[in-house]
Scaffold this motif. Structure first.
Motif, PDB file in Angstrom:
ATOM      1  N   ASP A  50       0.842  -1.196   0.000  1.00  0.00           N
ATOM      2  CA  ASP A  50       0.000   0.000   0.000  1.00  0.00           C
ATOM      3  C   ASP A  50       0.876   1.245   0.000  1.00  0.00           C
ATOM      4  O   ASP A  50       1.592   1.524   0.965  1.00  0.00           O
ATOM      5  CB  ASP A  50      -0.907  -0.014   1.230  1.00  0.00           C
ATOM      6  CG  ASP A  50      -2.048   0.991   1.113  1.00  0.00           C
ATOM      7  OD1 ASP A  50      -1.818   2.086   0.579  1.00  0.00           O
ATOM      8  OD2 ASP A  50      -3.167   0.669   1.555  1.00  0.00           O
ATOM      9  N   LYS A 206      -8.230  -3.975   1.822  1.00  0.00           N
ATOM     10  CA  LYS A 206      -7.983  -3.718   0.408  1.00  0.00           C
ATOM     11  C   LYS A 206      -7.163  -4.839  -0.215  1.00  0.00           C
ATOM     12  O   LYS A 206      -7.451  -5.306  -1.325  1.00  0.00           O
ATOM     13  CB  LYS A 206      -7.250  -2.381   0.257  1.00  0.00           C
ATOM     14  CG  LYS A 206      -6.949  -1.991  -1.182  1.00  0.00           C
ATOM     15  CD  LYS A 206      -6.240  -0.637  -1.232  1.00  0.00           C
ATOM     16  CE  LYS A 206      -5.891  -0.254  -2.667  1.00  0.00           C
ATOM     17  NZ  LYS A 206      -5.166   1.048  -2.709  1.00  0.00           N
ATOM     18  N   ASN A 210      -8.561  -7.467  -3.058  1.00  0.00           N
ATOM     19  CA  ASN A 210      -7.906  -7.633  -4.370  1.00  0.00           C
ATOM     20  C   ASN A 210      -7.535  -9.085  -4.619  1.00  0.00           C
ATOM     21  O   ASN A 210      -7.706  -9.606  -5.721  1.00  0.00           O
ATOM     22  CB  ASN A 210      -6.658  -6.757  -4.443  1.00  0.00           C
ATOM     23  CG  ASN A 210      -6.999  -5.279  -4.501  1.00  0.00           C
ATOM     24  OD1 ASN A 210      -8.092  -4.907  -4.894  1.00  0.00           O
ATOM     25  ND2 ASN A 210      -6.055  -4.431  -4.101  1.00  0.00           N
TER      26      ASN A 210
END
Length: 216
Positions: A50, A206, A210
């Motif tokens: 990230d 996240k 994904n």
């Protein structure tokens, strides 16, 4: 002629002589060790994946996770081996190496935590100047300083811990303290410093979202 004794290995007392209890302790400590490895590796992967977490604070947390993996791996595998072994021993060289790396890793972690405290101090007390005070160069210098500095405070504590007179010796208390700082602390650090953080939770969701879409 002089009498001389060459020490080749040390006998380890272990946590218990009860075979059933040893198996139980093996499973408990193995579970804690695996949680430590998975938790810290996950933190490192999330921070790396990230871009929003590429900040000084998370740079320090990545190094903390790596240190916790190394720290627990110095002692726990040998502990697990001895819980199931009939002959509980450690070689002289192995003992010296274990003590050296244990003190080195813990000492480095103390300095790293100090750097993290300074980072949070700068962020809270000087928010407008934070980006100029805590820059990439300073972060790298503080981490390198933590890795190469000898921590006299911890060395002194270790000296007192292992060299104190027998009158102050408590076998059970020493074992409990050793378990606390060598096994439990590396497992709890990801929870205390990272997994309760909202930004990290968001990054985890996240990442898993994904991965789920890629599998689907």
């Amino acid at each position: 002629m002089e009498n001389q004794t060459n020490v080749a290995e040390f006998l380890l007392l272990g946590l218990s002589d009860d075979g059933t209890l040893q198996v139980f302790l093996f499973l408990v400590f193995l579970s804690i060790y695996l949680i430590t490895l998975v938790g810290n590796v996950l933190i490192m992967l999330v921070i790396r994946a990230d871009a929003q977490l590429h900040t000084p604070m998370y740079f320090f947390l990545t190094n903390l996770s790596f240190l916790d993996i190394c720290y627990s791996s110095v002692t726990v595998p040998k502990l697990l081996e001895n819980l199931l072994a009939t002959k509980k021993t450690i070689s002289l060289n192995g003992c010296i190496a274990q003590i050296f790396f244990f003190i080195f890793m813990v000492g480095t972690e103390i300095f790293l935590l100090s750097a993290m405290a300074y980072d949070r101090y700068a962020a809270i007390c000087n928010p407008l100047r934070y980006s100029t005070i805590i820059n990439q160069r300073l972060c790298i210098q503080m981490v390198l300083g933590a890795w190469i500095t000898v921590v006299l405070l911890f060395c002194g504590t270790a000296f007192i811990r292992y060299m104190r007179p027998a009158s102050g010796y408590s076998d059970i208390l020493d074992k409990l303290v050793s378990i606390q700082y060598s096994i439990l602390t590396p497992m709890l650090n990801p929870i205390i410093y990272t997994l309760k953080n909202k930004e990290v939770k968001k990054a985890l969701k996240k990442l898993f979202k994904n991965d789920f879409h890629h599998v689907a």
